[in-house]
Design a protein around this motif. Structure first.
Motif, PDB file in Angstrom:
ATOM      1  N   LYS A 630      -1.558  -3.644   3.236  1.00 14.60           N
ATOM      2  CA  LYS A 630      -1.813  -2.493   4.102  1.00 14.60           C
ATOM      3  C   LYS A 630      -0.767  -2.316   5.194  1.00 14.60           C
ATOM      4  O   LYS A 630      -0.952  -1.505   6.094  1.00 14.60           O
ATOM      5  CB  LYS A 630      -3.207  -2.627   4.734  1.00 14.60           C
ATOM      6  CG  LYS A 630      -4.322  -2.393   3.722  1.00 14.60           C
ATOM      7  CD  LYS A 630      -5.667  -2.221   4.409  1.00 14.60           C
ATOM      8  CE  LYS A 630      -6.736  -1.812   3.408  1.00 14.60           C
ATOM      9  NZ  LYS A 630      -8.050  -1.610   4.033  1.00 14.60           N
ATOM     10  N   GLY A 632       1.996  -1.028   4.806  1.00 10.86           N
ATOM     11  CA  GLY A 632       2.761   0.180   4.526  1.00 10.86           C
ATOM     12  C   GLY A 632       4.034  -0.045   3.746  1.00 10.86           C
ATOM     13  O   GLY A 632       4.712   0.908   3.391  1.00 10.86           O
ATOM     14  N   ASN A 634       6.524  -1.108   0.501  1.00 10.38           N
ATOM     15  CA  ASN A 634       6.417  -0.753  -0.917  1.00 10.38           C
ATOM     16  C   ASN A 634       6.514  -1.969  -1.832  1.00 10.38           C
ATOM     17  O   ASN A 634       6.666  -1.838  -3.036  1.00 10.38           O
ATOM     18  CB  ASN A 634       7.504   0.261  -1.292  1.00 10.38           C
ATOM     19  CG  ASN A 634       8.896  -0.329  -1.228  1.00 10.38           C
ATOM     20  OD1 ASN A 634       9.118  -1.385  -0.631  1.00 10.38           O
ATOM     21  ND2 ASN A 634       9.856   0.337  -1.849  1.00 10.38           N
ATOM     22  N   ASN A 666      -7.498  -4.232  -0.476  1.00 11.72           N
ATOM     23  CA  ASN A 666      -6.123  -3.757  -0.364  1.00 11.72           C
ATOM     24  C   ASN A 666      -5.899  -2.559  -1.289  1.00 11.72           C
ATOM     25  O   ASN A 666      -6.830  -2.055  -1.912  1.00 11.72           O
ATOM     26  CB  ASN A 666      -5.153  -4.888  -0.708  1.00 11.72           C
ATOM     27  CG  ASN A 666      -5.247  -6.033   0.271  1.00 11.72           C
ATOM     28  OD1 ASN A 666      -4.893  -5.897   1.429  1.00 11.72           O
ATOM     29  ND2 ASN A 666      -5.775  -7.173  -0.187  1.00 11.72           N
ATOM     30  N   PHE A 667      -4.666  -2.134  -1.372  1.00  7.64           N
ATOM     31  CA  PHE A 667      -4.315  -1.033  -2.264  1.00  7.64           C
ATOM     32  C   PHE A 667      -4.020  -1.614  -3.638  1.00  7.64           C
ATOM     33  O   PHE A 667      -2.878  -1.945  -3.960  1.00  7.64           O
ATOM     34  CB  PHE A 667      -3.105  -0.272  -1.712  1.00  7.64           C
ATOM     35  CG  PHE A 667      -3.335   0.330  -0.355  1.00  7.64           C
ATOM     36  CD1 PHE A 667      -4.441   1.145  -0.132  1.00  7.64           C
ATOM     37  CD2 PHE A 667      -2.470   0.086   0.691  1.00  7.64           C
ATOM     38  CE1 PHE A 667      -4.671   1.704   1.121  1.00  7.64           C
ATOM     39  CE2 PHE A 667      -2.691   0.639   1.939  1.00  7.64           C
ATOM     40  CZ  PHE A 667      -3.801   1.449   2.159  1.00  7.64           C
ATOM     41  N   ASP A 710      -3.810   4.438  -4.497  1.00  8.32           N
ATOM     42  CA  ASP A 710      -4.191   4.614  -3.090  1.00  8.32           C
ATOM     43  C   ASP A 710      -2.951   4.421  -2.223  1.00  8.32           C
ATOM     44  O   ASP A 710      -1.869   4.144  -2.717  1.00  8.32           O
ATOM     45  CB  ASP A 710      -5.265   3.593  -2.689  1.00  8.32           C
ATOM     46  CG  ASP A 710      -6.547   3.779  -3.489  1.00  8.32           C
ATOM     47  OD1 ASP A 710      -7.149   4.846  -3.387  1.00  8.32           O
ATOM     48  OD2 ASP A 710      -6.922   2.849  -4.225  1.00  8.32           O
ATOM     49  N   SER A 711      -3.140   4.541  -0.914  1.00  4.57           N
ATOM     50  CA  SER A 711      -2.106   4.364   0.112  1.00  4.57           C
ATOM     51  C   SER A 711      -1.280   5.628   0.242  1.00  4.57           C
ATOM     52  O   SER A 711      -1.437   6.586  -0.527  1.00  4.57           O
ATOM     53  CB  SER A 711      -1.182   3.165  -0.182  1.00  4.57           C
ATOM     54  OG  SER A 711      -0.094   3.538  -1.022  1.00  4.57           O
ATOM     55  N   ARG A 713       1.592   5.948  -0.555  1.00  3.78           N
ATOM     56  CA  ARG A 713       2.477   6.036  -1.712  1.00  3.78           C
ATOM     57  C   ARG A 713       1.723   6.374  -2.996  1.00  3.78           C
ATOM     58  O   ARG A 713       2.204   6.135  -4.094  1.00  3.78           O
ATOM     59  CB  ARG A 713       3.251   4.729  -1.873  1.00  3.78           C
ATOM     60  CG  ARG A 713       4.276   4.518  -0.764  1.00  3.78           C
ATOM     61  CD  ARG A 713       4.948   3.161  -0.854  1.00  3.78           C
ATOM     62  NE  ARG A 713       6.036   3.074   0.084  1.00  3.78           N
ATOM     63  CZ  ARG A 713       5.893   2.848   1.389  1.00  3.78           C
ATOM     64  NH1 ARG A 713       4.680   2.697   1.888  1.00  3.78           N
ATOM     65  NH2 ARG A 713       6.935   2.786   2.191  1.00  3.78           N
ATOM     66  N   LYS A 714       0.555   6.908  -2.844  1.00  2.00           N
ATOM     67  CA  LYS A 714      -0.271   7.271  -3.991  1.00  2.00           C
ATOM     68  C   LYS A 714       0.519   8.139  -4.967  1.00  2.00           C
ATOM     69  O   LYS A 714       1.175   9.098  -4.589  1.00  2.00           O
ATOM     70  CB  LYS A 714      -1.508   8.036  -3.524  1.00  2.00           C
ATOM     71  CG  LYS A 714      -2.441   8.465  -4.638  1.00  2.00           C
ATOM     72  CD  LYS A 714      -3.667   9.170  -4.075  1.00  2.00           C
ATOM     73  CE  LYS A 714      -4.607   9.625  -5.182  1.00  2.00           C
ATOM     74  NZ  LYS A 714      -5.805  10.291  -4.655  1.00  2.00           N
ATOM     75  N   SER A 865      -9.574   8.171   3.231  1.00  2.00           N
ATOM     76  CA  SER A 865      -8.278   7.499   3.082  1.00  2.00           C
ATOM     77  C   SER A 865      -7.391   8.257   2.125  1.00  2.00           C
ATOM     78  O   SER A 865      -6.181   8.339   2.312  1.00  2.00           O
ATOM     79  CB  SER A 865      -8.483   6.061   2.583  1.00  2.00           C
ATOM     80  OG  SER A 865      -9.016   6.058   1.270  1.00  2.00           O
ATOM     81  N   ALA A 869      -3.893   9.854   2.927  1.00  3.32           N
ATOM     82  CA  ALA A 869      -2.722   9.510   2.118  1.00  3.32           C
ATOM     83  C   ALA A 869      -1.895  10.742   1.810  1.00  3.32           C
ATOM     84  O   ALA A 869      -0.666  10.729   1.914  1.00  3.32           O
ATOM     85  CB  ALA A 869      -3.165   8.844   0.814  1.00  3.32           C
ATOM     86  N   THR A 876       6.135   9.470   4.839  1.00  2.00           N
ATOM     87  CA  THR A 876       6.770   8.410   4.057  1.00  2.00           C
ATOM     88  C   THR A 876       8.110   8.873   3.514  1.00  2.00           C
ATOM     89  O   THR A 876       9.110   8.173   3.569  1.00  2.00           O
ATOM     90  CB  THR A 876       5.856   8.007   2.883  1.00  2.00           C
ATOM     91  OG1 THR A 876       4.609   7.599   3.413  1.00  2.00           O
ATOM     92  CG2 THR A 876       6.475   6.862   2.101  1.00  2.00           C
TER      93      THR A 876
END
Length: 890
Positions: A630, A632, A634, A666-667, A710-711, A713-714, A865, A869, A876
């Motif tokens: 989480k 952020g 990659n 987590n993602f 998720d996140s 960067r989905k 979330s 995102a 991002t």
């Protein structure tokens, strides 16, 4: 006689001729040795206080070997020039120092670099000047004689001499060199100009700039902007070829749609292509007679252009083919009609022009990937005036030392001197933009190129580009970017192309193609596209592009057969999806609820994604999953699958069922797909494993993208470093590109262990690996690990032990290796799939979503979330500004 600008001077040394002892001044000979000598900056300042200060280094002998001007493609017409981007020209401005220049020359300095003359004070001004010039010209004569080994004819040798004279006379008359004062104002207002691409304004996203989209909503534009009916769309294919006529015929027949498709073919004008020309003339006549109308047209024999790799002839061949497209060469062949018909000034007045909406420019080594229905539907979904071209919108700004002036004759390129780069900031009015010469353009833009107005940018730029190596990689893109047509640019040409290694990287000097090594430094060469092989088919299938190149029917005869089969299947599926979409829309209009959908593939897991669990850890207190932390970043790690309170509640066989999205920490939610179609994947509901069945041509079965669910960067893809084909490449999340390093296969015990996730190295890779298959794994767990596989970039303190190296790391898994918990949070890397213990084997557990509202009727945290995102995606992208270089890729 001035060389090196501020860091070099010409030193004249009077050397007494010791062999002559006669004191008579008339018989005394003193030798003047004129040579370049290194001096300190202090001496330079003293020696140049009264000089003019116009000290640009114009000597052809000075060359920064770190700079390059190379092509990235094969310009033997269909053997291409660049797409990705392909030119290997650096855009940074680097000042050449005398120190580097001297070191480069040190091994080659000879007496030819020195000018030996008698005492010039004893000669008249005319004789002294003649003596100096005779000495100076020896180097020029030597260079020109070397060039004449390739230039055989009188016309070519005279042309070389004429262009040399432009520079020599410019120096002699103290006038400007060619194109120094070139100017044409850009008329593009739709695309902003940025002076410094390395420091864009905070609100500007480089990735979005390079991926410019031109597809306005239909309800926001005037009627007629889009074509009303897809079936009415008319396409014309302009094809360049030089050999293998059957490949051109197969290309034509693969994309032909009766009454809606036409073709113009240019065959290289060299004698070796005459048989190809004759075969295609015969084929066109047969087909045109069979249809009762002309739909295949060849550029007339008299107008064929002799095409050379890297030469402007590539551009010229395309422009000539466009004239044939519009029937402009008809009047040249039928001069008697010029008295009866006025040569058209506007394209709609030309009775000999083909009717079309879009012109598709291809090489004969290209082949369609998409079905004809998909090709037509895709193009019809954009405005009729849209121009599809791949342009690097960051301008090309090479240093003068590497931007060279060429002339083309006798089927070769001959380098004369330097060519001033055109840039807005240097007062030329426009920037040069690297681009692909394969494109899909509107009728209006095609007419502008084929029959440009007087004093247009086409005319002005053509004079300049005739002297640029690989001009086809910048001519068309530069015109589109700097005219009013820029407002219609959709920055994608729907063509997939993969480049191999540079000519100097993979071959010895004796093996290199001399056409591709035309720079002063013989190690600065161009490259050609990779020939598509069977192992590359999954990449092509998943690329999302309409076309690909290059194909070789002799070297790889089966590749197109497999593509044809898949195109037929895709045509069927595409029509089913289209029919279903129309049915759904009709039912919605009628107020009928629609639930019918196309069936999911076996690996789509009900569309909610899947958890990849390390098989060894499923019964541990803390099961580990593939995911992002989480923070952020990659980077891809093994991380706890669940929130802390969840594992105690799991049943022993939890991994055979499904899990709730709200329970993850987590993602670590992934979407598998799209996948290639050769072979099959099926989840075993008893074991939780993903079972792979090999395909007809792929022993590793389907290749799939793995997208994070998720996140911020989905939607981005799991990626291993493409420039590292040896073990040790990091696993990261990156924008999806459908390249080999983002396409993963699933082991079945043959190429990779069951449960292993791996990439397959392309057969074209210039770097050799210990294995063709690299699996996701960890470092330091197997005795087979090698030091060169270990990556130390993340090791902040080299003296500190890794978790698995510490004395308290005493827990082991059932397989005899240390517990994977010691690799919790460690950046994953690739390892040979045969490296037991290092390879991670995964199980696949689908997600389900529990829909509920809280007491206030608000959406769940998970829904929030996802919304966050989407909102954060732009942030991002801003943080990861994409800079596209010209090598290359184009």
């Amino acid at each position: 006689l001035w060389e090196g600008g501020e860091e070099a001077v010409i030193q004249i040394v009077l050397m007494e001729n010791k062999e002559n002892s006669d004191d008579d001044e008339e018989e005394m000979m003193d030798e003047l040795t004129i040579s370049s000598t290194e001096v300190t900056k202090e001496k330079m300042k003293d020696d140049t206080e009264s000089s003019s200060g116009d000290d640009d280094d114009d000597s052809d002998d000075s060359n920064d070997d770190e700079e390059e001007q190379d092509s990235s493609d094969d310009h033997e017409e269909e053997d291409d020039s660049s797409d990705e981007p392909k030119s290997k020209q650096k855009t940074s401005s680097t000042k050449t120092t005398k120190a580097s220049s001297s070191s480069n020359k040190s091994s080659t300095t000879s007496s030819s670099n020195e000018l030996h003359v008698p005492n010039l004070s004893n000669l008249s001004p005319e004789d002294a000047a003649s003596t100096i010039l005779n000495g100076i010209s020896s180097n020029l004569q030597e260079r020109m004689s070397t060039m004449f080994t390739k230039a055989k004819t009188h016309e070519c040798r005279a042309k070389i001499g004429q262009h040399f004279a432009l520079f020599i006379n410019g120096l002699a008359t103290e006038s400007k060199f060619p194109f120094q004062d070139w100017y044409y104002p850009s008329t593009c207002t739709a695309i902003p100009y940025y002076e410094n691409w390395d420091n864009l304004p905070p609100e500007v996203n480089a990735h979005e700039l390079h991926h410019r989209v031109y597809q306005p909503p239909k309800d926001s534009v005037p009627e007629g902007t889009y074509i009303d009916k897809v079936e009415d769309l008319e396409l014309v294919y302009v094809i360049l070829t030089h050999d293998q006529p059957e490949a051109t015929i197969r290309l034509i027949e693969s994309v032909y749609v009766k009454k809606r498709t036409k073709f113009v073919v240019h065959v290289d004008g060299k004698e070796g292509a005459d048989e190809t020309f004759d075969r295609l003339v015969e084929y066109a006549q047969e087909k045109n007679d069979g249809e009762g109308e002309e739909y295949i047209r060849l550029v007339p024999n008299a107008n064929r252009v002799r095409v050379n790799w890297g030469g402007f002839s590539m551009v010229n061949a395309t422009l000539v083919a466009m004239k044939t497209l519009f029937g402009l060469d008809h009047y040249a062949e039928h001069s008697e009609e010029q008295e009866e018909e006025e040569v058209p000034v506007v394209e709609h007045d030309n009775p000999h022009a083909f009717s079309f909406h879009k012109m598709i420019h291809l090489a004969s080594t290209t082949y369609p990937l998409a079905s004809n229905t998909e090709i037509r539907d895709t193009l019809a979904s954009y405005p009729l005036d849209a121009n599809f071209m791949h342009i690097l919108l960051q301008p090309n700004d090479p240093t003068p030392q590497v931007w060279n002036y060429f002339v083309e004759c006798d089927d070769a390129l001959h380098r004369i001197y330097r060519l001033p780069p055109l840039t807005i900031d240097k007062g030329h009015g426009i920037d040069i933009h690297t681009s692909s010469q394969w494109f899909i353009i509107s009728r209006e833009f095609a007419w502008y190129l084929a029959n440009p107005p007087k004093n247009s940018l086409v005319d002005y730029l053509r004079d300049y580009m005739e002297h640029v190596v690989v001009a086809d990689e910048s001519f068309f893109g530069t015109i589109l970017r700097n005219t009013h047509f820029c407002s219609t640019l959709h920055n994608d040409n729907f063509l997939h192309i993969q480049f191999g290694s540079w000519e100097n990287e993979s071959k010895s000097k004796s093996e290199r193609d001399p056409r591709k090594c035309v720079m002063r430094n013989p190690d600065h060469c161009g490259r050609s596209p990779t020939t598509m092989t069977l192992d590359y088919l999954p990449v092509l299938e998943l690329s999302g592009d309409l076309f690909a190149r290059k194909f070789d029917d002799v070297a790889e005869p089966l590749v197109k057969d497999y593509i044809d089969r898949r195109r037929a299947k895709e045509e069927e599926r595409f029509l089913r999806e289209e029919a279903l979409a129309k049915e759904i829309e009709a039912n919605k209009t009628a107020g009928v609820e629609v639930t019918e959908k196309l069936p999911l593939e076996s690996w789509e897991f009900q569309g909610e994604g899947v958890m990849l669990v390390a098989k060894e850890t499923v019964l541990d207190k803390v099961p580990l999953c593939l995911g992002l932390s989480k923070d952020g970043a990659n980077r891809v790690h093994l991380l706890p699958c669940f929130k802390e309170d969840v594992p105690p509640t799991l049943s022993p066989d939890w991994y055979t069922g499904a899990v709730i999205i709200e329970e993850i920490e987590n993602f670590n939610r992934w979407d598998i797909g799209p996948c290639s179609s050769d072979g099959a994947l099926h989840r075993n509901e008893t074991t939780g494993g993903l079972e792979m069945t090999p395909g007809e041509y792929s022993q590793t079965g389907p290749k799939c993208m793995l997208k994070i669910g998720d996140s911020i960067r989905k939607g981005r893809c799991l990626d291993v470093e493409s420039d590292r084909t040896k073990p040790g490449a990091y696993a990261n999340i990156f924008p999806c590109e459908a390249k080999w390093n983002q396409l993963f296969s699933f082991g079945n015990g043959d190429a990779a262990p069951s449960g292993g996730v791996h990439v397959t190295l392309p057969s074209s890779s210039s770097q050799k690996s210990t294995s063709d298959y690299l699996c996701l794994g960890v470092q330091g767990r197997s005795a087979m690990d090698k030091e060169e596989w270990i990556r130390h970039e993340d090791d902040d303190d080299p003296d500190e032990l890794w978790p698995w190296e510490r004395d308290n790391a005493i827990e082991y898994s059932d397989n005899g290796f240390k517990s994977l918990k010691y690799w919790d949070g460690i950046h994953l890397q690739t390892t040979p799939c045969s490296n037991e213990g290092a390879v991670i084997e995964f199980l696949y557990v689908p997600f389900i979503v529990e829909e509920y509202e809280n007491d206030k009727g608000e959406s769940t945290d998970n829904e929030k979330s996802d919304a966050t995102a989407v909102e954060d995606e732009k942030k991002t992208d801003d943080a990861e500004k994409t800079v596209v270089d010209g090598g290359d890729e184009l």
